[in-house]
Write a protein that holds these residues in place. Structure first.
Motif, PDB file in Angstrom:
ATOM      1  N   ALA A 398       0.860  -1.187   0.000  1.00  0.00           N
ATOM      2  CA  ALA A 398       0.000   0.000   0.000  1.00  0.00           C
ATOM      3  C   ALA A 398       0.892   1.231   0.000  1.00  0.00           C
ATOM      4  O   ALA A 398       2.105   1.128   0.190  1.00  0.00           O
ATOM      5  N   THR A 400       1.275   3.601   2.190  1.00  0.00           N
ATOM      6  CA  THR A 400       1.926   3.903   3.464  1.00  0.00           C
ATOM      7  C   THR A 400       2.008   2.658   4.341  1.00  0.00           C
ATOM      8  O   THR A 400       1.324   1.661   4.097  1.00  0.00           O
ATOM      9  N   GLU A 402       0.962   2.352   7.436  1.00  0.00           N
ATOM     10  CA  GLU A 402      -0.309   2.160   8.126  1.00  0.00           C
ATOM     11  C   GLU A 402      -1.302   1.419   7.220  1.00  0.00           C
ATOM     12  O   GLU A 402      -1.956   0.471   7.636  1.00  0.00           O
ATOM     13  N   ALA A 403      -1.393   1.889   5.985  1.00  0.00           N
ATOM     14  CA  ALA A 403      -2.346   1.271   5.053  1.00  0.00           C
ATOM     15  C   ALA A 403      -1.959  -0.180   4.756  1.00  0.00           C
ATOM     16  O   ALA A 403      -2.824  -1.051   4.644  1.00  0.00           O
ATOM     17  N   ASP A 406      -2.928  -2.264   7.777  1.00  0.00           N
ATOM     18  CA  ASP A 406      -4.393  -2.430   7.787  1.00  0.00           C
ATOM     19  C   ASP A 406      -4.814  -3.500   6.778  1.00  0.00           C
ATOM     20  O   ASP A 406      -5.636  -4.359   7.062  1.00  0.00           O
ATOM     21  N   ARG A 407      -4.229  -3.397   5.608  1.00  0.00           N
ATOM     22  CA  ARG A 407      -4.569  -4.317   4.528  1.00  0.00           C
ATOM     23  C   ARG A 407      -4.210  -5.758   4.911  1.00  0.00           C
ATOM     24  O   ARG A 407      -4.975  -6.689   4.685  1.00  0.00           O
ATOM     25  N   ARG A 437       2.967  -0.405  15.548  1.00  0.00           N
ATOM     26  CA  ARG A 437       2.520   0.594  14.581  1.00  0.00           C
ATOM     27  C   ARG A 437       3.196   1.931  14.821  1.00  0.00           C
ATOM     28  O   ARG A 437       3.414   2.706  13.895  1.00  0.00           O
TER      29      ARG A 437
END
Ligand code: ADP
Ligand code: ADP
Ligand code: MG
Length: 653
Positions: A398, A400, A402-403, A406-407, A437
């Motif tokens: 992704a 970033t 974070e993304a 999450d994914r 994180r």
């Protein structure tokens, strides 16, 4: 380019190599042991050849056999994958002698980097910073111990021939040195046939940061950015990501430069990984990283590098092996977004990460944007004690970090893996862990957060769902025996339990939840059957899969096995705290540390079992006296086999 390749490996990496080879138009040749006759990699390749019985030593590690098959199949080249013969210089040489190209570095480079002590000496000479410690020839216990004292504690004892976290022991106190040395040497001898060790200072707040390097036969060598593999258990990688959190362009240049120097120093060709340990206590710094080892092969976690660079590293391996120059120069290497990989293992995080075996009753992965799944097994495949217990790798990419996390967490939530125990819930918990994180982590992260391993008590909502399914199985069975359609509502007249008319009633049903007895309260009301375990209702969103005499429930990544008690087999007599010590997995009893009649304390080590070339200590669940030793040192044991009993005594109760 070649026109055919023999893939001297199995599992997910064999499948992954086959995919690229096919895209490049190569004829793909698989090999398989008797345990892998119907494996995915066999079906994926254009042709497949048997090479022997299940143990790797009698199949995947047989150099002569592989060369013979490659000759007969007229393979242009052999790709060794990772593990097995991938870092064996004799194999690389045997390929060359047979006129077959080995897709990997020259034997001399493998030899130079194969032993950690020699590699460190070489790197020191090349000006690459190495971890302080002793990596000389001498191996006497007293000499090593004296060196340990001078290096200072904590320290690490490492097998010079080591790999995969085997033959590695951390020592915190001088008094623990001897036992740790003995353990490391024994494990090293068993796994690598070489008991020699080196000693290293234990770097505090260690971050594992490695550089992917590539070199060609024309003198070019570059790096393809770093990977951070700091989330580990038993010194083995669990989650890997790229780029490394906290990495700056300047530090990347410094570490990348050192990695390329390392490769050049040994005349490297092909894909390799230079592993560094970094002191993360004060953030990543130029004077805070040291060479650990070089892996002269493709790495398990190469997909994160492929994700951020958009390159196919296996294609590069083939091209370089065929004599082509590297397709890119250093300044053209892309770095786009962030990628994270999670290794799904058949193991039990709640029991010291013991490997778990058995049939995969269900295996399903999600698909989606930025999600890649690499696996070599499917529903119905068997996870055997013969090979690495990795089930799959899930990779998320992704824009970033974070993304990407999450994914990956979302993909893990939607993954179904039922049968052997897995680390699925731990992986999802790691992706969501606040400190991770927030980029606050090092290699001790998992050990410091036992809460992430999940609740140790039974999962009541899952157990209740399992009990509900067991009841439904009964109803269906009764309906069948009465020749009634199973969807007709059950009649209390047909029940074989103690049900009575007169309103709603609750009856206890004894079940085994992960082998421990538990009570489910079953009530037959107007709306059918209701079940609760300790007052907790079934979680109807969990996945339940019915097997012959059991129900597997997967809830939030955690598996709960619910079975009916077989009273006839006397199951209740043995379940629970009766002091019975059973083999937690298939393996070999290496050593018995107690004798019949010995008094032991709770937590005391009783025996050492070896499985998948790793040692596991069995400890006493309570204080008591050793009785009924059922095995001898050296014997093979099956999962669940009786080892001994710790009998309670009056003075210990
Ligand atoms: P292997 O060949 O088994 O991969 P490594 O030398 O790469 O052995 O070490 C495995 C892991 O052990 C590393 O990834 C790291 O987490 C840890 N480790 C190794 N050396 C050190 C050290 N000097 N200090 C702290 N941790 C270390
Ligand atoms: P890294 O994870 O850094 O690449 P390891 O040494 O942990 O380094 O990985 C190599 C390991 O991969 C071997 O020790 C072996 O246990 C395992 N392995 C070998 N073949 C396969 C395979 N086909 N699929 C998955 N794992 C494998
Ligand atoms: Mg390593």
């Amino acid at each position: 380019m070649f026109s055919s390749v023999l893939i001297a490996n199995r599992g997910e990496i064999a499948c992954r190599i086959a995919r690229t080879a096919k895209r490049l138009g190569l004829r793909t040749i698989a090999v398989y042991s008797e345990a892998d006759r119907s494996a995915l990699h066999v079906r994926l390749c254009d042709e497949a050849h048997p090479i022997g019985p299940p143990p790797a030593g009698e199949s995947y590690l047989l150099i002569d056999k592989l060369i013979e098959v490659a000759r007969k199949a007229r393979a242009d080249c052999i790709h060794p994958g990772y593990g097995f013969l991938s870092e064996n210089p004799d194999f690389a040489e045997a390929c060359a002698n047979a006129g077959i190209v080995f897709v990997g570095p020259p034997p001399s480079a493998i030899r130079a980097m194969g032993l950690k002590d020699r590699a460190k000496t070489l790197m020191e000479q090349a000006g690459v910073p190495v971890v302080p410690g002793y990596h000389g020839e001498r191996q006497e216990v007293s000499f090593l111990k004296q060196n340990g004292y001078e290096i200072g504690y904590p320290l690490l004892i490492k097998a010079v021939a080591g790999g995969g976290g085997k033959g590695l022991r951390r020592v915190d106190k001088h008094a623990e040195f001897d036992a740790a040395l003995e353990g490391a040497q024994r494990e090293a001898q068993g796994a690598f046939g070489d008991a020699r060790v080196l000693i290293e200072k234990y770097i505090s707040a260690p971050r594992h940061i490695e550089l992917q390097v590539f070199a060609d036969t024309h003198g070019n060598a570059i790096h393809l950015n770093e990977r951070d593999c700091s989330l580990q258990r038993r010194h083995q990688k669990v989650i890997e990501e790229a780029p490394a959190p906290g990495m700056t362009a300047e530090l990347r240049e410094a570490m990348g430069g050192a990695a390329v120097e390392a490769a050049k120093a040994v005349g490297y060709v092909g894909a390799g990984t230079v592993e560094f340990i970094a002191d993360g206590a004060k953030g990543l710094r130029r004077d805070g990283f040291w060479f650990m080892e070089m892996n002269t092969r493709l790495q398990v976690e190469h997909p994160v590098t492929e994700a951020i660079t958009g390159l196919d590293l296996v294609e590069w391996q083939f091209r370089v092996a065929a004599g082509e120059p590297l397709p890119l120069t250093q300044d053209k290497v892309p770095l786009r977004g962030h990628a994270v990989e999670a290794r799904l293992y058949a193991e039990d995080p709640q029991r010291g990460f013991l490997p778990s075996t058995g049939k995969l009753i269900a295996l399903k992965f999600p698909q989606g944007e930025g999600i890649r799944i690499d696996t070599g097994v499917e529903t119905g495949s068997e996870i055997t004690p013969f090979y690495d217990p990795m089930i799959a790798k899930l990779i998320a990419h992704a824009p970033t970090r974070e993304a990407a996390l999450d994914r990956l967490a979302g993909a893990l939530d939607r993954t179904v893996a039922i049968g052997p125990r897995t680390n699925l819930s731990l992986l999802a918990a790691l992706c969501r862990a606040a400190e991770f994180r927030a980029r606050q982590f090092d290699t001790g992260f998992i050990d410091r957060h036992p809460d992430l391993l999940g609740d140790c008590g039974i999962d009541r909502a899952a157990a209740a769902l399992g009990a509900l399914h067991l009841m439904a199985q009964d109803t269906a069975r009764i309906a069948q025996s009465l020749d009634r359609a199973p969807d007709e509502p059950p009649s209390p007249w047909d029940a074989t339990d103690a049900f009575q008319l007169g309103g709603e009633r609750s009856l206890p049903l004894t079940i085994l939840v992960d082998g421990e007895p538990a009570r489910a309260d079953v009530s037959h009301g107007r709306n059918g059957i209701a079940v609760a375990v300790d007052g907790v209702a079934p979680d109807l969103d969990a996945v339940a899969i019915e097997a012959a005499d059991a129900v597997y429930v997967l809830r939030r990544g955690r598996q709960t096995l619910v079975r009916r008690v077989d009273f006839a087999a006397g199951e209740l007599d043995h379940a629970g705290g009766d002091g019975a010590i059973k083999a937690p997995m298939h393996g070999k009893v290496l050593e018995l540390l107690v004798a019949a009649g010995d008094m032991v304390t709770k937590g005391q080590r009783l025996a050492i079992i070896e499985a998948m070339k790793m040692e596991h200590a069995l400890t006493a669940p309570r204080a008591g006296r050793v009785a009924g030793i059922a095995v001898a040192a050296g014997s093979q044991v099956a999962e669940g086999a009786s080892i001994m009993t710790i009998a309670a005594t009056d003075d210990t109760n």
